[in-house]
Motif scaffolding. Structure first.
Motif: not given
Length: 136
Positions: A15, A97-100, A102-103, A105-107
């Motif tokens: 990421y 976390s991976l979810e954080e 990921d969020d 990145y897409w933001n």
């Protein structure tokens, strides 16, 4: 690998780039291909480079990632303190976390797309100006 090789698989399995510039001391700004690779591959980055590197990129029309990273390291003249600040930011990111991530990145998708497009315009302008100087 040469400096122009772009390992797309590697780039799309992470990421964030941590870019270690070829120079770190405070005598000017040295921008090399590593930063351009991040722009080309839609990657946010932290630069372990010279004082005010991010400021120069902004002057050139690129956008940086202060919305997701603490970029105060760019304002630190002392290279030891600057590197410690960079390491602290990398550690902070490593605790997400991976979810954080990921969020996060897409933001910033709009910034990534902007920098990708701006890179093409920027390189074209440099080439055009260089040709003007050579042809004189």
């Amino acid at each position: 690998y040469t400096s122009t090789f772009l390992n797309i698989v590697l780039y799309f399995h992470s990421y964030i780039d941590v870019i270690t510039n070829s120079r770190f001391e405070n005598d000017g700004i040295y921008i090399d291909e590593k930063i351009y690779k991040s722009f080309a591959c839609l990657k946010p980055f932290i630069v372990a480079g010279q004082y005010k590197t991010l400021e120069v990129l902004k002057k050139w029309g690129f956008k940086t990632f202060s919305s997701i990273f603490n970029e105060e390291y760019d304002n630190e003249r002392n290279y030891v303190k600057r590197m410690n600040m960079i390491c602290d930011e990398i550690k902070r990111l490593g605790n997400l976390s991976l979810e954080e991530v990921d969020d996060m990145y897409w933001n910033i998708k709009d910034i990534l797309l902007y920098n990708f497009s701006h890179l093409g315009r920027f390189i074209h302008e440099i080439d055009k100006n260089l040709l003007k100087e050579v042809v004189k």
